[in-house]
Design an enzyme around this catalytic site. Structure first.
Site, PDB file in Angstrom:
ATOM      1  N   ARG A 152       0.860  -1.192   0.000  1.00  0.00           N
ATOM      2  CA  ARG A 152       0.000   0.000   0.000  1.00  0.00           C
ATOM      3  C   ARG A 152       0.882   1.223   0.000  1.00  0.00           C
ATOM      4  O   ARG A 152       1.806   1.310   0.817  1.00  0.00           O
ATOM      5  CB  ARG A 152      -0.876   0.024   1.267  1.00  0.00           C
ATOM      6  CG  ARG A 152      -1.808  -1.146   1.430  1.00  0.00           C
ATOM      7  CD  ARG A 152      -2.258  -1.276   2.869  1.00  0.00           C
ATOM      8  NE  ARG A 152      -1.119  -1.513   3.774  1.00  0.00           N
ATOM      9  CZ  ARG A 152      -1.162  -1.401   5.094  1.00  0.00           C
ATOM     10  NH1 ARG A 152      -2.277  -1.047   5.700  1.00  0.00           N
ATOM     11  NH2 ARG A 152      -0.092  -1.630   5.829  1.00  0.00           N
ATOM     12  N   PHE A 250     -11.718  -0.577   5.788  1.00  0.00           N
ATOM     13  CA  PHE A 250     -12.169  -0.242   4.431  1.00  0.00           C
ATOM     14  C   PHE A 250     -13.664  -0.004   4.376  1.00  0.00           C
ATOM     15  O   PHE A 250     -14.294  -0.153   3.333  1.00  0.00           O
ATOM     16  CB  PHE A 250     -11.734  -1.330   3.423  1.00  0.00           C
ATOM     17  CG  PHE A 250     -10.528  -0.906   2.637  1.00  0.00           C
ATOM     18  CD1 PHE A 250      -9.374  -0.513   3.281  1.00  0.00           C
ATOM     19  CD2 PHE A 250     -10.535  -0.887   1.252  1.00  0.00           C
ATOM     20  CE1 PHE A 250      -8.257  -0.098   2.578  1.00  0.00           C
ATOM     21  CE2 PHE A 250      -9.422  -0.469   0.527  1.00  0.00           C
ATOM     22  CZ  PHE A 250      -8.286  -0.073   1.199  1.00  0.00           C
ATOM     23  N   CYS A 261      -3.827   2.121  -8.815  1.00  0.00           N
ATOM     24  CA  CYS A 261      -4.114   0.678  -8.834  1.00  0.00           C
ATOM     25  C   CYS A 261      -5.596   0.331  -8.920  1.00  0.00           C
ATOM     26  O   CYS A 261      -6.055  -0.176  -9.940  1.00  0.00           O
ATOM     27  CB  CYS A 261      -3.495   0.015  -7.611  1.00  0.00           C
ATOM     28  SG  CYS A 261      -1.696  -0.034  -7.692  1.00  0.00           S
TER      29      CYS A 261
HETATM   30  N1  LIG Z   1       2.029   1.748  -6.747  1.00  0.00           N
HETATM   31  C1  LIG Z   1       1.525   0.780  -6.002  1.00  0.00           C
HETATM   32  O1  LIG Z   1       1.083   0.992  -4.866  1.00  0.00           O
HETATM   33  C2  LIG Z   1       1.441  -0.637  -6.513  1.00  0.00           C
HETATM   34  C3  LIG Z   1       1.080  -1.660  -5.633  1.00  0.00           C
HETATM   35  C4  LIG Z   1       0.992  -2.967  -6.106  1.00  0.00           C
HETATM   36  C5  LIG Z   1       1.203  -3.231  -7.451  1.00  0.00           C
HETATM   37  N2  LIG Z   1       1.522  -2.203  -8.289  1.00  0.00           N
HETATM   38  C6  LIG Z   1       1.747  -2.515  -9.701  1.00  0.00           C
HETATM   39  O2  LIG Z   1       3.123  -2.341  -9.939  1.00  0.00           O
HETATM   40  C7  LIG Z   1       3.349  -1.888 -11.273  1.00  0.00           C
HETATM   41  C8  LIG Z   1       4.168  -0.617 -11.239  1.00  0.00           C
HETATM   42  O3  LIG Z   1       3.409   0.393 -10.592  1.00  0.00           O
HETATM   43  P1  LIG Z   1       4.055   1.772 -10.116  1.00  0.00           P
HETATM   44  O4  LIG Z   1       3.011   2.457  -9.334  1.00  0.00           O
HETATM   45  O5  LIG Z   1       5.382   1.510  -9.506  1.00  0.00           O
HETATM   46  O6  LIG Z   1       4.247   2.486 -11.555  1.00  0.00           O
HETATM   47  P2  LIG Z   1       5.217   3.700 -11.924  1.00  0.00           P
HETATM   48  O7  LIG Z   1       4.655   4.273 -13.159  1.00  0.00           O
HETATM   49  O8  LIG Z   1       5.457   4.536 -10.714  1.00  0.00           O
HETATM   50  O9  LIG Z   1       6.619   2.990 -12.250  1.00  0.00           O
HETATM   51  C9  LIG Z   1       6.900   2.320 -13.440  1.00  0.00           C
HETATM   52  C10 LIG Z   1       8.370   2.588 -13.788  1.00  0.00           C
HETATM   53  O10 LIG Z   1       8.768   1.741 -14.862  1.00  0.00           O
HETATM   54  C11 LIG Z   1       9.644   2.497 -15.707  1.00  0.00           C
HETATM   55  N3  LIG Z   1       9.674   1.808 -17.018  1.00  0.00           N
HETATM   56  C12 LIG Z   1       8.686   1.734 -17.942  1.00  0.00           C
HETATM   57  N4  LIG Z   1       9.085   0.976 -18.983  1.00  0.00           N
HETATM   58  C13 LIG Z   1      10.359   0.563 -18.712  1.00  0.00           C
HETATM   59  C14 LIG Z   1      11.282  -0.252 -19.378  1.00  0.00           C
HETATM   60  N5  LIG Z   1      10.987  -0.839 -20.541  1.00  0.00           N
HETATM   61  N6  LIG Z   1      12.490  -0.456 -18.806  1.00  0.00           N
HETATM   62  C15 LIG Z   1      12.802   0.107 -17.627  1.00  0.00           C
HETATM   63  N7  LIG Z   1      11.938   0.890 -16.930  1.00  0.00           N
HETATM   64  C16 LIG Z   1      10.730   1.108 -17.464  1.00  0.00           C
HETATM   65  C17 LIG Z   1       9.044   3.877 -15.728  1.00  0.00           C
HETATM   66  O11 LIG Z   1       9.984   4.847 -16.122  1.00  0.00           O
HETATM   67  C18 LIG Z   1       8.627   4.031 -14.250  1.00  0.00           C
HETATM   68  O12 LIG Z   1       9.652   4.588 -13.460  1.00  0.00           O
HETATM   69  C19 LIG Z   1       1.959  -1.740 -11.890  1.00  0.00           C
HETATM   70  O13 LIG Z   1       1.620  -2.920 -12.558  1.00  0.00           O
HETATM   71  C20 LIG Z   1       1.066  -1.577 -10.683  1.00  0.00           C
HETATM   72  O14 LIG Z   1      -0.269  -1.960 -10.933  1.00  0.00           O
HETATM   73  C21 LIG Z   1       1.669  -0.919  -7.864  1.00  0.00           C
END
Ligand SMILES: NC(=O)c1ccc[n+]([C@@H]2O[C@H](COP(=O)([O-])OP(=O)(O)OC[C@H]3O[C@@H](n4cnc5c(N)ncnc54)[C@H](O)[C@@H]3O)[C@@H](O)[C@H]2O)c1
Length: 434
Positions: A152, A250, A261
Site C-alpha cells: 500500500r 475499508f 491501482c
Molecule cells: N504503486 C503501487 O502501490 C502498486 C502496488 C501494487 C502493485 N503495483 C503494480 O506495480 C506496477 C508498477 O506500478 P508503479 O506504481 O510503480 O508504476 P510507476 O509508473 O510509478 O513505475 C513504473 C516505472 O517503470 C519504468 N519503465 C517503464 N518501462 C520501462 C522499461 N521498458 N524499462 C525500464 N523501466 C521502465 C518507468 O519509467 C517508471 O519509473 C503496476 O503494474 C502496478 O499496478 C503498484
C-alpha cells in the site's frame, strides 16, 4: 543474491531498497534518466515514508545501484519486473507495452539461464504468454515466476519488508525455491508463502483489489441511503464491522477510491473477463466503478448546496489532492478530480496538499496551488477536506473559523469531529453522517 529490478517507480524503487535491506545486491534499471539520477544520489523522486532513508543507506553502502542501461542486469541471478501497467488510452484494458518492452529487453541482456519474476499487476494469461516468449528468446533456458505485489502506498516500506503474504505462480515448483531463497527472512518470520499456478497468482492480485473496491463502494452506497433517511453511516459501519465476518476496515464512507491501482485494476479485470467470455461474472464491478465515480459528483453537488447553489466566483479551499494521505500520488485522485470539476464550474479553487502539490500542478496546471493550509483557508467561502492528512485532522475548528470568510466545511473523508466543528460555528457536511 544478485538481483535486478526493472522499473523503479513506486513499486520498483521500494522493492529494490527492501531487497537491499534483506541483504541482496540490487541494481535498479529504469528507462527514465531523471529517476535514475535522483535514485543514484540516494534521493527518492516521489514521497513514501521511510523510503528515502532506506535508499540513501543502501546506495551509500554500494549494495544498491541504479542504471539506465539494461545491460546492467548481465551478472544478476534473478530479475524483478516492476514496470507500469496503466489503463490503455483507448480502452479500459491494461496497457502492457511497458511489460512487453521490459521482458523483451531483459531477454536480450540477461544470462539466459536466470529467473524472471513478474511483480507488475497483469491480466490473467499474461505470464503464460511471457513464459513462451522468454523461453523462445533464450533457447528454453530462462524461467518465469509471477509474484504479485500487495504493498500500500504510504506503508510501502513496511509492507515490502513485512508482507502479510507472499504469492508465487510457477510452472515448475523448483522455481518457487529460488524465490523462497530471496524472501528467506520474511518466511522465517512467519509470512505465509503460497505457491500456485500462474493464473491463480495473477488473479489473487486483481481479486483482492476488486474485493477492496467493492467494500468501499458498498459503504458509499450505504452513505447515500443514510443521507436520504437521516441515518449515520459511521455508526452503521462500526456496528456491521463488529461482525468479524464483515470486519471494520475499508468501511469508511467518503469521496471514494482512486490512485494508480484500484480503478485501473478493476477495469482491466472486467476487460479481460469480457475477452474470455465470462464478463457477466464481473458485471457487479461496473456498478462498483460507477458508484465510486458518483461519489465525486456527490461532492460537487454538496459543495454547491453549501454555497447556496452557486459555485461561480466562490473561493473554495481544497485540503488535500493526493489520492490518499502519506503519498504524493495523484493518479486518478478523487480529490483532484473534484477540485478540477469545481474549477470548471466557475469556482476559485485554492489547493493545498502537504506533498502532492507539484504532481497535481503538473496534472491540472490551471488550479491555484498554495504552500500552506493557512493560505488555502484564507477568506474561503467553503472548506473541503478531501485527503485525510493528519495536519488537516488536527485543525482547530475555532482558529480555522477565524481564517475563512464563511465557516462551511465539507468533510469528504468523515474524519473531523462534527460536533466540535459545529460548536465552533461551522456548517458541517460529511458523507452520509449526521
Ligand atoms: N504503486 C503501487 O502501490 C502498486 C502496488 C501494487 C502493485 N503495483 C503494480 O506495480 C506496477 C508498477 O506500478 P508503479 O506504481 O510503480 O508504476 P510507476 O509508473 O510509478 O513505475 C513504473 C516505472 O517503470 C519504468 N519503465 C517503464 N518501462 C520501462 C522499461 N521498458 N524499462 C525500464 N523501466 C521502465 C518507468 O519509467 C517508471 O519509473 C503496476 O503494474 C502496478 O499496478 C503498484
Amino acid at each position: 543474491m544478485r538481483l535486478s529490478v526493472i522499473g523503479t517507480g513506486y513499486l520498483g524503487a521500494t522493492h529494490a531498497a527492501a531487497m537491499a535491506e534483506l541483504g541482496h545486491e540490487v541494481v535498479g534499471v529504469d528507462a527514465d534518466p531523471r529517476k535514475v539520477e535522483a535514485l543514484s544520489r540516494g534521493e527518492v523522486p516521489f514521497y513514501e515514508p521511510g523510503l528515502a532513508e532506506l535508499i540513501a543507506s543502501h546506495t551509500a553502502s554500494g549494495r544498491l545501484t541504479f542504471s539506465e542501461d539494461i545491460g546492467a542486469v548481465a551478472d544478476c541471478d534473478v530479475h524483478f519486473v516492476c514496470v507500469g501497467t496503466p489503463q490503455a488510452s483507448a480502452s479500459p484494458a491494461a496497457d502492457l507495452s511497458q511489460v512487453d518492452a521490459a521482458v523483451e529487453a531483459l531477454a536480450k541482456s540477461m544470462r539466459p539461464d536466470t529467473v524472471v519474476v513478474g511483480k507488475s499487476t497483469v491480466p490473467v494469461g499474461t505470464a503464460q504468454r511471457l513464459r513462451a516468449e522468454l523461453r523462445e528468446a533464450t533457447a528454453g533456458q530462462a524461467r518465469l515466476v509471477w509474484n504479485p505485489e500487495f504493498l500500500r502506498e504510504g506503508f510501502a516500506v513496511e509492507d515490502t519488508l513485512r508482507p502479510d503474504r507472499i504469492v508465487v505462480g510457477v510452472d515448475d515448483d523448483r522455481d518457487a525455491e529460488v524465490v523462497a531463497d530471496i524472501y528467506r527472512t520474511q518466511i522465517s518470520q512467519g509470512t505465509p508463502f503460497l505457491v500456485t499456478d500462474y493464473a491463480t497468482a495473477e488473479l489473487v492480485k486483481v481479486a483482492a483489489n476488486s474485493f477492496l473496491a467493492t467494500k468501499i463502494s458498498f459503504i458509499n452506497a450505504m452513505s447515500e441511503i443514510c443521507d436520504a433517511t437521516g441515518a449515520d453511516v459511521t455508526t452503521l459501519a462500526h456496528a456491521i464491522g463488529l461482525d468479524e465476518r464483515i470486519g471494520r476496515r475499508f468501511l469508511r464512507a467518503g469521496i471514494g477510491f482512486g490512485g494508480g491501482c484500484l480503478p485501473k485494476d478493476i477495469r482491466a479485470f472486467m476487460a479481460r473477463a469480457d475477452e474470455m467470455g465470462v464478463g457477466e461474472s464481473l458485471a457487479f464491478l461496473r456498478e462498483v466503478d460507477r458508484l465510486n465515480l458518483q461519489q465525486r459528483d456527490t461532492a460537487v453537488r454538496m459543495a454547491a448546496e453549501l454555497l447556496d447553489g452557486s459555485l461561480t466566483g466562490a473561493r473554495i479551499a481544497i485540503l488535500g489532492v493526493a489520492f490518499k494521505p502519506d503519498s504524493d500520488d495523484v493518479r486518478d485522485s478523487p480529490a483532484l478530480s473534484i477540485a478540477a470539476a469545481l474549477h470548471l464550474k466557475g469556482a476559485e479553487v485554492v489547493v493545498h496538499d502537504p506533498r502532492a502539490g507539484a504532481n497535481a500542478q503538473r496534472a491540472y496546471p490551471t488550479l491555484n496551488y498554495v504552500d500552506s493550509a493557512d493560505e488555502a483557508l484564507r477568506d474561503a467561502d467553503l472548506t473541503m477536506l478531501l485527503t485525510e492528512w493528519q495536519e488537516y485532522r488536527d485543525l482547530d475548528p475555532t482558529r480555522t473559523a477565524e481564517q475563512v470568510a464563511r465557516p462551511a466545511v465539507f468533510d469528504g473523508r468523515n474524519v473531523l469531529d462534527a460536533e466540535s466543528w459545529r460548536r465552533a460555528g461551522w456548517t458541517y457536511r460529511g458523507v452520509g453522517v449526521r
